[in-house]
Design an enzyme around this catalytic site. Structure first.
Site, short mmCIF file in Angstrom:
data_model
loop_
_atom_site.label_atom_id
_atom_site.label_comp_id
_atom_site.label_asym_id
_atom_site.label_seq_id
_atom_site.Cartn_x
_atom_site.Cartn_y
_atom_site.Cartn_z
N ARG A 40 89.09 54.44 91.94
CA ARG A 40 88.77 54.93 90.60
C ARG A 40 88.85 56.44 90.60
O ARG A 40 88.31 57.10 91.48
CB ARG A 40 87.37 54.48 90.17
CG ARG A 40 87.06 54.84 88.71
CD ARG A 40 85.61 54.58 88.36
NE ARG A 40 85.27 53.18 88.22
CZ ARG A 40 85.46 52.46 87.11
NH1 ARG A 40 86.01 53.00 86.05
NH2 ARG A 40 85.09 51.20 87.07
N ASP A 44 81.52 40.25 90.23
CA ASP A 44 81.16 41.67 90.22
C ASP A 44 79.78 41.81 89.58
O ASP A 44 79.26 40.87 88.99
CB ASP A 44 82.21 42.48 89.46
CG ASP A 44 82.31 43.92 89.95
OD1 ASP A 44 81.52 44.31 90.84
OD2 ASP A 44 83.15 44.68 89.43
N LYS A 85 90.07 48.78 95.40
CA LYS A 85 90.07 49.49 94.11
C LYS A 85 89.94 50.98 94.33
O LYS A 85 89.20 51.42 95.20
CB LYS A 85 88.90 48.97 93.27
CG LYS A 85 88.74 49.67 91.94
CD LYS A 85 87.69 48.99 91.09
CE LYS A 85 86.34 49.65 91.20
NZ LYS A 85 85.34 49.08 90.29
#
Ligand code: R5P
Length: 298
Positions: free
Chosen positions: A191, A216, A189
């Site tokens: 961000r 998560d 991921k």
């Protein structure tokens, strides 16, 4: 006899009641008021003895939840108590655990130091973003991982692939996968630190035709789980389940997850229920009770 005091919100009251049942502790009520100018007022019964557990989840509005829990600690210290335990199922500000950009605070450190300064000697919380952050609390502190406990209480698909949405969540996926005796993997991921936008990078994962459980710590805006779900569907995964400690469901998170095709979200009841049929909550009170006993805190 140990006592449990609930914060003013419905979630804290629910967990306090279940915790006091699990510990056979006295459940006591505090008085809560809001002054006309918006300031909080609390008053605790003056006949309590050590230890006392304050159950206060740091749900929105987080800042007033934090102030309320600090006022409760000072009120308890004021009647001579010393063994004051903060039971904070959801600990707000824990994701700002470093200065990602120059000029930012380490918010989790500020909050944990403030709890200690207000009178808490011990702290227990559920699945902090990074349990290492508890070092900022200069007293006894415990982080409780809820995934095995949850997995034993919900309906998961048979032989799922357990998936972490980023490398930071890998230990969670490994732990759950080893409990269930199945495989695990992770996504990558990215961000954007300014806009908060999440991108999941493609990875060579063998999820074709498989049911997947994404694990998560938290769903906030839903961006991470929605993007991960889209990527998994793109590579041929079948049904996507999600297991998180905290379902904050900020803004349009519920719609985002439904739109991405998430089958079901399992979360603890650390935050108010949101998301209707999509989200099922598991009561965390009995697990907290077990850990408090194991630690010898009550
Ligand atoms: C971040 O590293 C956390 O573990 C969560 O993945 C994240 O905070 C979830 O936020 P959102 O739902 O807004 O993507």
């Amino acid at each position: 006899m140990p006592a449990v005091i609930a914060g003013s919100d419905a979630t804290s009251k629910l967990i306090a009641s279940s915790l006091s049942g699990a510990l056979k502790a006295r459940l006591v009520e505090a008085v809560y008021k809001v002054f006309p100018d918006g300031e909080l007022y609390v008053r605790v019964p003056d006949d309590l003895q050590d230890p006392v557990m304050v159950v206060k989840t740091m749900s929105p509005p987080q800042d007033s939840s934090i102030v309320e829990s600090m006022l409760l600690a000072d009120a308890l210290a004021g009647i001579g108590l010393e063994d004051i335990i903060l039971v904070a199922p959801y600990l707000a500000y824990s994701r700002q655990d470093r200065r990602f950009l120059r000029g930012e605070p380490v918010s989790v450190s500020v909050v944990l130091k403030a709890f200690r300064a207000s009178g808490y000697r011990r702290l227990i919380t559920v699945e902090m973003h990074k349990p290492e952050s508890l070092k900022y609390f200069e007293g006894d502190a415990v982080n409780v991982s809820p995934y095995r406990y949850m997995a034993d209480r919900v309906e998961l698909p048979e032989s799922p692939l357990i998936l972490a949405p980023d490398r930071g969540a890998l230990r969670r996926a490994m732990d759950l996968a080893s409990h269930l005796g199945v495989d695990y993997d992770y996504l990558v991921k990215e961000r954007d630190r300014v806009t908060g936008e999440v991108k999941i990078k493609p990875r060579d994962i063998d999820a074709r035709g498989m049911d997947v459980v994404i694990v998560d710590d938290i769903i906030s805006t839903g961006g991470t789980i929605a993007e991960a779900t889209r990527e998994l569907k793109r590579i041929g995964a079948r049904r996507i389940y999600v297991m998180v400690a905290h379902a904050l469901m900020a803004g349009g998170a519920v719609e985002k997850l439904r739109g991405a095709g998430v089958e079901r979200v399992y979360a603890t009841n650390s935050l108010p229920p949101r998301g209707g049929e999509l989200v099922r909550q598991v009561d965390i009170g009995p697990l907290l009770g077990r850990v408090l006993r194991d630690e010898g805190w009550c």
